[in-house]
Motif scaffolding. Sequence first.
Motif, PDB file in Angstrom:
ATOM      1  N   PHE A 105     -35.751 -39.559  57.950  1.00  0.00           N
ATOM      2  CA  PHE A 105     -35.510 -40.990  58.025  1.00  0.00           C
ATOM      3  C   PHE A 105     -34.279 -41.414  58.818  1.00  0.00           C
ATOM      4  CE2 PHE A 105     -38.178 -40.416  54.303  1.00  0.00           C
ATOM      5  CZ  PHE A 105     -39.159 -41.342  54.557  1.00  0.00           C
ATOM      6  N   GLY A 106     -33.409 -40.488  59.211  1.00  0.00           N
ATOM      7  CA  GLY A 106     -32.242 -40.884  59.975  1.00  0.00           C
ATOM      8  C   GLY A 106     -31.222 -41.644  59.157  1.00  0.00           C
ATOM      9  N   MET A 107     -31.242 -41.494  57.848  1.00  0.00           N
ATOM     10  CA  MET A 107     -30.318 -42.223  56.983  1.00  0.00           C
ATOM     11  C   MET A 107     -29.391 -41.274  56.242  1.00  0.00           C
ATOM     12  SD  MET A 107     -31.207 -45.540  57.000  1.00  0.00           S
ATOM     13  CE  MET A 107     -30.847 -46.242  55.386  1.00  0.00           C
ATOM     14  N   GLY A 108     -29.665 -39.960  56.319  1.00  0.00           N
ATOM     15  CA  GLY A 108     -29.074 -39.015  55.394  1.00  0.00           C
ATOM     16  C   GLY A 108     -27.568 -38.957  55.386  1.00  0.00           C
ATOM     17  N   LEU A 109     -26.937 -38.662  56.523  1.00  0.00           N
ATOM     18  CA  LEU A 109     -25.501 -38.435  56.523  1.00  0.00           C
ATOM     19  C   LEU A 109     -24.720 -39.692  56.145  1.00  0.00           C
ATOM     20  CD1 LEU A 109     -23.623 -36.365  59.259  1.00  0.00           C
ATOM     21  CD2 LEU A 109     -22.533 -38.105  57.869  1.00  0.00           C
ATOM     22  N   PRO A 110     -24.913 -40.819  56.816  1.00  0.00           N
ATOM     23  CA  PRO A 110     -24.102 -41.994  56.449  1.00  0.00           C
ATOM     24  C   PRO A 110     -24.432 -42.553  55.076  1.00  0.00           C
ATOM     25  CG  PRO A 110     -25.743 -42.596  58.096  1.00  0.00           C
ATOM     26  CD  PRO A 110     -25.779 -41.097  57.978  1.00  0.00           C
ATOM     27  N   SER A 111     -25.696 -42.604  54.711  1.00  0.00           N
ATOM     28  CA  SER A 111     -26.047 -43.240  53.438  1.00  0.00           C
ATOM     29  C   SER A 111     -25.615 -42.386  52.254  1.00  0.00           C
ATOM     30  CB  SER A 111     -27.549 -43.520  53.374  1.00  0.00           C
ATOM     31  OG  SER A 111     -28.300 -42.326  53.453  1.00  0.00           O
ATOM     32  N   SER A 112     -25.825 -41.066  52.319  1.00  0.00           N
ATOM     33  CA  SER A 112     -25.389 -40.210  51.213  1.00  0.00           C
ATOM     34  C   SER A 112     -23.866 -40.218  51.102  1.00  0.00           C
ATOM     35  CB  SER A 112     -25.901 -38.792  51.408  1.00  0.00           C
ATOM     36  OG  SER A 112     -25.368 -38.207  52.581  1.00  0.00           O
ATOM     37  N   SER A 113     -23.186 -40.192  52.226  1.00  0.00           N
ATOM     38  CA  SER A 113     -21.722 -40.165  52.206  1.00  0.00           C
ATOM     39  C   SER A 113     -21.150 -41.464  51.643  1.00  0.00           C
ATOM     40  CB  SER A 113     -21.181 -39.925  53.618  1.00  0.00           C
ATOM     41  OG  SER A 113     -21.644 -38.697  54.144  1.00  0.00           O
ATOM     42  N   MET A 114     -21.595 -42.589  52.155  1.00  0.00           N
ATOM     43  CA  MET A 114     -21.063 -43.872  51.702  1.00  0.00           C
ATOM     44  C   MET A 114     -21.466 -44.197  50.267  1.00  0.00           C
ATOM     45  SD  MET A 114     -19.140 -45.367  54.084  1.00  0.00           S
ATOM     46  CE  MET A 114     -18.425 -43.726  54.229  1.00  0.00           C
ATOM     47  N   SER A 115     -22.479 -43.501  49.744  1.00  0.00           N
ATOM     48  CA  SER A 115     -22.847 -43.716  48.344  1.00  0.00           C
ATOM     49  C   SER A 115     -21.826 -43.097  47.398  1.00  0.00           C
ATOM     50  CB  SER A 115     -24.238 -43.133  48.053  1.00  0.00           C
ATOM     51  OG  SER A 115     -24.195 -41.713  47.952  1.00  0.00           O
ATOM     52  N   GLN A 116     -20.959 -42.209  47.922  1.00  0.00           N
ATOM     53  CA  GLN A 116     -20.020 -41.491  47.069  1.00  0.00           C
ATOM     54  C   GLN A 116     -18.561 -41.693  47.439  1.00  0.00           C
ATOM     55  OE1 GLN A 116     -21.282 -39.730  44.386  1.00  0.00           O
ATOM     56  NE2 GLN A 116     -23.242 -40.547  45.088  1.00  0.00           N
ATOM     57  N   VAL A 176     -18.737 -31.638  57.326  1.00  0.00           N
ATOM     58  CA  VAL A 176     -18.714 -33.026  56.856  1.00  0.00           C
ATOM     59  C   VAL A 176     -17.741 -33.097  55.690  1.00  0.00           C
ATOM     60  CG1 VAL A 176     -20.055 -34.940  55.893  1.00  0.00           C
ATOM     61  CG2 VAL A 176     -21.118 -33.371  57.529  1.00  0.00           C
ATOM     62  N   VAL A 177     -16.767 -34.006  55.754  1.00  0.00           N
ATOM     63  CA  VAL A 177     -15.737 -34.111  54.720  1.00  0.00           C
ATOM     64  C   VAL A 177     -15.743 -35.523  54.134  1.00  0.00           C
ATOM     65  CG1 VAL A 177     -13.282 -33.936  54.179  1.00  0.00           C
ATOM     66  CG2 VAL A 177     -14.293 -32.382  55.866  1.00  0.00           C
ATOM     67  N   TRP A 178     -15.903 -35.583  52.807  1.00  0.00           N
ATOM     68  CA  TRP A 178     -15.786 -36.858  52.088  1.00  0.00           C
ATOM     69  C   TRP A 178     -14.383 -36.974  51.501  1.00  0.00           C
ATOM     70  CZ3 TRP A 178     -20.695 -36.348  48.485  1.00  0.00           C
ATOM     71  CH2 TRP A 178     -21.851 -36.468  49.261  1.00  0.00           C
ATOM     72  N   SER A 179     -13.779 -38.136  51.658  1.00  0.00           N
ATOM     73  CA  SER A 179     -12.498 -38.420  51.001  1.00  0.00           C
ATOM     74  C   SER A 179     -12.538 -39.840  50.438  1.00  0.00           C
ATOM     75  CB  SER A 179     -11.333 -38.239  51.980  1.00  0.00           C
ATOM     76  OG  SER A 179     -11.542 -38.998  53.153  1.00  0.00           O
ATOM     77  N   GLU A 180     -11.502 -40.193  49.681  1.00  0.00           N
ATOM     78  CA  GLU A 180     -11.488 -41.467  48.949  1.00  0.00           C
ATOM     79  C   GLU A 180     -12.765 -41.578  48.111  1.00  0.00           C
ATOM     80  OE1 GLU A 180     -10.119 -44.939  51.201  1.00  0.00           O
ATOM     81  OE2 GLU A 180      -9.581 -43.567  52.832  1.00  0.00           O
ATOM     82  N   LEU A 181     -12.898 -40.650  47.199  1.00  0.00           N
ATOM     83  CA  LEU A 181     -14.124 -40.486  46.405  1.00  0.00           C
ATOM     84  C   LEU A 181     -14.156 -41.505  45.265  1.00  0.00           C
ATOM     85  CD1 LEU A 181     -13.921 -36.584  46.181  1.00  0.00           C
ATOM     86  CD2 LEU A 181     -15.249 -37.920  47.822  1.00  0.00           C
ATOM     87  N   ASP A 182     -14.598 -42.694  45.559  1.00  0.00           N
ATOM     88  CA  ASP A 182     -14.562 -43.751  44.540  1.00  0.00           C
ATOM     89  C   ASP A 182     -15.814 -43.820  43.678  1.00  0.00           C
ATOM     90  OD1 ASP A 182     -16.051 -44.627  46.777  1.00  0.00           O
ATOM     91  OD2 ASP A 182     -15.734 -46.728  46.231  1.00  0.00           O
ATOM     92  N   ARG A 183     -16.899 -43.111  44.067  1.00  0.00           N
ATOM     93  CA  ARG A 183     -18.142 -43.217  43.304  1.00  0.00           C
ATOM     94  C   ARG A 183     -18.673 -41.875  42.799  1.00  0.00           C
ATOM     95  NH1 ARG A 183     -22.247 -47.955  45.231  1.00  0.00           N
ATOM     96  NH2 ARG A 183     -20.796 -49.688  44.995  1.00  0.00           N
ATOM     97  N   VAL A 184     -17.889 -40.851  42.874  1.00  0.00           N
ATOM     98  CA  VAL A 184     -18.285 -39.560  42.332  1.00  0.00           C
ATOM     99  C   VAL A 184     -18.002 -39.576  40.833  1.00  0.00           C
ATOM    100  CG1 VAL A 184     -17.882 -37.071  42.367  1.00  0.00           C
ATOM    101  CG2 VAL A 184     -17.859 -38.366  44.499  1.00  0.00           C
ATOM    102  N   MET A 185     -19.051 -39.455  40.019  1.00  0.00           N
ATOM    103  CA  MET A 185     -18.880 -39.548  38.573  1.00  0.00           C
ATOM    104  C   MET A 185     -18.074 -38.385  38.004  1.00  0.00           C
ATOM    105  SD  MET A 185     -22.653 -40.816  37.326  1.00  0.00           S
ATOM    106  CE  MET A 185     -22.144 -40.751  35.590  1.00  0.00           C
ATOM    107  N   TRP A 186     -18.302 -37.179  38.524  1.00  0.00           N
ATOM    108  CA  TRP A 186     -17.614 -36.004  38.006  1.00  0.00           C
ATOM    109  C   TRP A 186     -16.212 -35.942  38.591  1.00  0.00           C
ATOM    110  CZ3 TRP A 186     -22.662 -34.416  40.261  1.00  0.00           C
ATOM    111  CH2 TRP A 186     -23.690 -34.571  39.318  1.00  0.00           C
ATOM    112  N   LYS A 187     -15.246 -35.653  37.745  1.00  0.00           N
ATOM    113  CA  LYS A 187     -13.842 -35.745  38.148  1.00  0.00           C
ATOM    114  C   LYS A 187     -13.227 -34.409  38.536  1.00  0.00           C
ATOM    115  CE  LYS A 187     -14.137 -40.071  37.273  1.00  0.00           C
ATOM    116  NZ  LYS A 187     -14.373 -40.979  38.427  1.00  0.00           N
ATOM    117  N   THR A 188     -13.908 -33.319  38.267  1.00  0.00           N
ATOM    118  CA  THR A 188     -13.356 -32.004  38.587  1.00  0.00           C
ATOM    119  C   THR A 188     -14.314 -31.223  39.474  1.00  0.00           C
ATOM    120  OG1 THR A 188     -14.339 -30.899  36.662  1.00  0.00           O
ATOM    121  CG2 THR A 188     -12.185 -31.952  36.346  1.00  0.00           C
ATOM    122  N   ALA A 189     -13.749 -30.269  40.204  1.00  0.00           N
ATOM    123  CA  ALA A 189     -14.589 -29.403  41.039  1.00  0.00           C
ATOM    124  C   ALA A 189     -15.536 -28.588  40.170  1.00  0.00           C
ATOM    125  CB  ALA A 189     -13.708 -28.483  41.883  1.00  0.00           C
ATOM    126  N   ARG A 190     -15.048 -28.146  39.022  1.00  0.00           N
ATOM    127  CA  ARG A 190     -15.894 -27.361  38.110  1.00  0.00           C
ATOM    128  C   ARG A 190     -17.140 -28.140  37.720  1.00  0.00           C
ATOM    129  NH1 ARG A 190     -16.477 -27.138  32.594  1.00  0.00           N
ATOM    130  NH2 ARG A 190     -14.861 -28.713  32.336  1.00  0.00           N
TER     131      ARG A 190
END
Length: 595
Positions: A105-116, A176-190
């Motif tokens: 669909f051509g949506m994967g990288l930007p849409s998945s990234s901006m969702s998190q 691909v690097v995500w930063s400013e993780l405002d929508r990631v529910m899990w708070k730890t790498a574990r």
Amino acid sequence: MPANDEHDIVPAHLAVKAMRDNGYKNAAYAIAELMDNAIQARASSVELLCGEKEVQLEKRSSNRIQKIAVLDNGSGMDEQVLRLALQFGNGTHLDPDDQDGIGKFGMGLPSSSMSQCKRVDVWSWQDGIQSALHTHLDLEAILNEEMASVPQPMQKPIPERWRRVGKTFGESGTLVVWSELDRVMWKTARAIIRNSERLIGRIYRRFLAEDRAHIRMHSFDLDKPEQGDGIDKFAQPNDPLYLMEDTSCPFEEPMFEEWGTHSIPISHRGEEHEVQVTFSVAKEEARSMPQAGAKDHGRHAAKNVGISVVRAERELEMDDSWVTNYDPRERWWGVEVEFPPALDDIFGVSNNKQAARNFHQLDVDSLKQDGETNQELKERLRDENDPSGPLLEVSKTIDRNLNVLRDHIKAQREGTRGAEQRHEESEAEERATEHTKQRQEEGHEGESDEEEDLSEEERKEEVKEGLEDSGLSEDTAEGLAAHVVESNLKYTFSETALPTSAPIFSVKRKGGVIIINLNTKHPGYDSLISALNEEEDESEEDLRDRLRRARVSLRLLLIAWARYEDEQQGEKRERVQDTRNDWGRIARQFMRKED
């Protein structure tokens, strides 16, 4: 920049803001979208890299996730393709003739990234990492209308920390690097790795099982990446049919056997396509042991309940519309439905590849109009171009075979009533443990969860100590602790006289287990809990069944409160504990016997 520039993000800030809510279930599904791109680019190695920092919380310090990256050794992207890859709705696989792979669909990288996250940086190279091109998206800049197009990719060195922790920097690849993780529910790498591991292993099980791809998962300290003391493991295949060897399932061999495979032809747009439906069922040896569902392999199967829907060798979802809730025996069958990308329209594949919207259990009677025969229904659905028509035969095939499978599974356990009676004593704890694991996967973390990673012996000792503090003898506490830990139960009950009669129960957290102490001083103990635990005449089967259900329901009620309390933090937890005491006082008043 002109509004009609060919690289504009369309329709800019408002569209991007809306696309943040595009339906990714959690970070694990969004991460899987990036891995799709890697595998589509013929990567043989993919890495999930989770960077943490130690932060000071209200009462203690703890590691918290700061950056998430996906690294691969795929074919990489040139300047034009890299810029297209960050545009919403654009891509290199939009032509229907070029959609045989897992991309579409051509949506994967930007849409998945901006969702998190609020910022995504991408490096890609095709002639060694020294040739890496970089560009990015910044949500704040987009919303402030400061970024209307994808920045021109420029050569930029990959940051040192990623070169230190990544092991997949080949001649070509993408980071691909995500930063400013405002929508990631899990708070730890574990938590991120734990919750991603099962999903990633199931989605890409064929690629992993056939060594077509290796997926590494690694956590590290952003300030000290060279320490190397974080999680470092490879994803294993997670086969919901349980027919593969060497998977994440702890059973020594494939614990299911194939029940049968059905190929169903579907005509679409003038061409004939095959939908393959495969059935499997648990082997007798997997179910013959007492409390098989509470064993490691039974718990593993409980996390894979449903029908696995597979497109282009990649799982889209586990569809639970056929599952009988809640019958624990549903874990002992498996169904896989596989279809080619040419049938995406029929199955209703979503743009984030998380669901086949048109695929579900179809009720023929509800589809029929007054007096309509089965043949007339098929013809009408065909004329109306309704996807329910082609999927009717798939649905009927699943229904027929599941009926037979369920009878077979029921017959496997005939004559084991004694074992089932013993199982009743832990039924509430087992069911609550399974639901807690689901809550953990959804991002709900409890304080007790951190101790689940202790060794088995450490956990037994901790739980034993907690039970002894509740008033149990050393021998009784030791036996119960061993049972709880070896059965992987999250909860257990004890009965003790608390210092006052106000609380009907108290909660302790020991060794990753939540111990619920029932207060024998509370009036409710004698009038409800003790009565429910009494054995009844076995000839009164209906009464026994009713009492069993009531007992399980009461325990689930108490466990639900305990879990709610466990998930609170700081002052809110103290308020909840006060609420528990207040509730106990009211219950004491309501249940006190009249003089």
